[in-house]
Scaffold this motif. Structure first.
Motif, mmCIF file in Angstrom:
data_model
loop_
_atom_site.group_PDB
_atom_site.id
_atom_site.type_symbol
_atom_site.label_atom_id
_atom_site.label_comp_id
_atom_site.label_asym_id
_atom_site.label_seq_id
_atom_site.Cartn_x
_atom_site.Cartn_y
_atom_site.Cartn_z
ATOM 1 N N SER A 1 -27.453 16.866 134.907
ATOM 2 C CA SER A 1 -26.171 17.103 134.246
ATOM 3 C C SER A 1 -26.345 18.164 133.167
ATOM 4 C CB SER A 1 -25.647 15.798 133.633
ATOM 5 O OG SER A 1 -24.471 16.038 132.912
ATOM 6 N N SER A 2 -25.896 19.380 133.424
ATOM 7 C CA SER A 2 -26.083 20.480 132.488
ATOM 8 C C SER A 2 -25.267 20.294 131.221
ATOM 9 C CB SER A 2 -25.710 21.809 133.161
ATOM 10 O OG SER A 2 -24.361 21.770 133.610
ATOM 11 N N ALA A 3 -24.178 19.533 131.283
ATOM 12 C CA ALA A 3 -23.335 19.325 130.103
ATOM 13 C C ALA A 3 -24.066 18.524 129.034
ATOM 14 C CB ALA A 3 -22.054 18.607 130.497
ATOM 15 N N ASP A 4 -25.028 17.729 129.444
ATOM 16 C CA ASP A 4 -25.765 16.892 128.510
ATOM 17 C C ASP A 4 -27.136 17.461 128.173
ATOM 18 O OD1 ASP A 4 -23.682 15.111 128.568
ATOM 19 O OD2 ASP A 4 -24.543 13.904 130.178
ATOM 20 N N MET A 5 -27.435 18.668 128.668
ATOM 21 C CA MET A 5 -28.759 19.252 128.491
ATOM 22 C C MET A 5 -28.682 20.550 127.697
ATOM 23 S SD MET A 5 -30.067 18.699 132.397
ATOM 24 C CE MET A 5 -31.649 19.444 132.120
ATOM 25 N N LEU A 6 -29.760 20.832 126.964
ATOM 26 C CA LEU A 6 -29.846 22.084 126.223
ATOM 27 C C LEU A 6 -31.267 22.625 126.340
ATOM 28 C CD1 LEU A 6 -28.544 24.171 124.345
ATOM 29 C CD2 LEU A 6 -29.273 22.747 122.401
ATOM 30 N N TYR A 7 -31.385 23.842 126.861
ATOM 31 C CA TYR A 7 -32.678 24.495 127.032
ATOM 32 C C TYR A 7 -32.884 25.535 125.920
ATOM 33 C CZ TYR A 7 -33.048 22.517 131.730
ATOM 34 O OH TYR A 7 -33.145 21.653 132.794
ATOM 35 N N LEU A 8 -33.861 25.279 125.080
ATOM 36 C CA LEU A 8 -34.233 26.239 124.037
ATOM 37 C C LEU A 8 -35.741 26.486 124.068
ATOM 38 C CD1 LEU A 8 -32.041 24.967 121.043
ATOM 39 C CD2 LEU A 8 -31.642 26.987 122.469
ATOM 40 N N SER A 9 -36.318 26.386 125.222
ATOM 41 C CA SER A 9 -37.756 26.571 125.361
ATOM 42 C C SER A 9 -38.129 28.045 125.235
ATOM 43 C CB SER A 9 -38.225 26.044 126.723
ATOM 44 O OG SER A 9 -37.990 24.649 126.824
ATOM 45 N N ARG A 10 -39.302 28.286 124.609
ATOM 46 C CA ARG A 10 -39.885 29.625 124.474
ATOM 47 C C ARG A 10 -38.891 30.637 123.898
ATOM 48 N NH1 ARG A 10 -41.772 27.090 128.769
ATOM 49 N NH2 ARG A 10 -40.161 27.842 130.200
ATOM 50 N N ARG A 11 -38.298 30.262 122.770
ATOM 51 C CA ARG A 11 -37.367 31.163 122.072
ATOM 52 C C ARG A 11 -37.929 31.624 120.722
ATOM 53 N NH1 ARG A 11 -32.094 30.291 124.068
ATOM 54 N NH2 ARG A 11 -32.278 29.742 126.272
ATOM 55 N N ALA A 12 -39.189 31.330 120.462
ATOM 56 C CA ALA A 12 -39.837 31.680 119.187
ATOM 57 C C ALA A 12 -39.125 31.043 117.993
ATOM 58 C CB ALA A 12 -39.915 33.201 119.019
#
Length: 232
Positions: free
Chosen positions: A21-32
């Motif tokens: 479920s993309s609405a409940d997910m947040l990707y902030l990996s490898r953003r320094a």
């Protein structure tokens, strides 16, 4: 003995469904990233948060209270040295990935996260819990953390008891000295009694101290008795 790379990791179907479920997910990996963006703490609906491969040194104190619906947290390969104590109040977190962070000790409060099902600690230089506890898996880790918190409370109580005992003994010795000096006088006078300094002690306190003195003479006093009768 299991390798730390396999330790505690277990996923169920419910977690797999939540990841889709993309609405409940947040990707902030490898953003320094060096800090958690303030806007993230306002996303109270989040269930999965990916922060792997950043430069985050700490999580805000209100991180877990703000993200109360969080089920999956991936903070692998950051610079975290610890977790906020407020994590102990979280009731939804199931998966916590801490791999590759310079964490030396897990907070005792983590032991109260009853929903936790998976924990990754590979490449974390942990000294607490000790290695033998880590090797026994997640249930043993949580039990250890809970017991260590109880142990700290017990140590604080014992320290308080010792402090109370010292104060009571000083007061009792002073009172006993006054009583002995009064007994040596044929006609005790109020001015002399006032000069001893006892007048400034409330009558209720004198009664309690007399009770403690009686117990001391009978050798039946205990720390619990001191606390209950001298601190009421």
């Amino acid at each position: 003995m299991r390798d730390m790379s396999e330790l505690h990791l277990s996923l169920d179907c419910e977690e797999e469904d939540e990841k889709s479920s993309s609405a409940d997910m947040l990707y902030l990996s490898r953003r320094a990233l060096k800090n958690i963006p303030a806007s993230v703490l306002n996303m109270t609906h989040l269930k999965s948060l990916y922060l792997e491969g950043n430069e985050i040194r700490s999580l805000p104190e209100r991180f877990f209270s703000s993200l109360s619906s969080l089920v999956w947290l991936d903070v692998r390969n950051n610079r975290l040295t610890g977790l906020p104590a407020a994590i102990g109040q979280h009731r939804c977190l199931k998966t916590l990935l801490l791999e590759g962070n310079p964490i030396s000790a897990l907070p005792p409060e983590l032991g109260h996260v009853i929903s936790l099902k998976a924990l990754s600690l590979r490449k974390c230089p942990l000294t607490s819990p000790p290695r033998d506890v880590l090797d026994r898996g997640l249930p043993s880790i949580l039990r250890y953390l809970r017991s260590s918190q109880l142990g700290e409370g017990e140590r604080n109580l014992r320290a308080r008891c010792r402090c109370v005992c010292v104060c009571v003994c000083v007061c009792v010795c002073h009172l006993w000295l006054c009583i002995k000096r009064m007994a040596c006088l044929k006609n005790s006078s109020l001015p002399w009694f006032c000069s001893t300094g006892v007048r400034s002690v409330p009558l209720e306190t004198l009664v309690k101290l007399s009770w403690i003195l009686a117990l001391l003479r009978k050798r039946s006093i205990t720390p619990d008795a001191i606390i209950s009768h001298s601190l009421d």
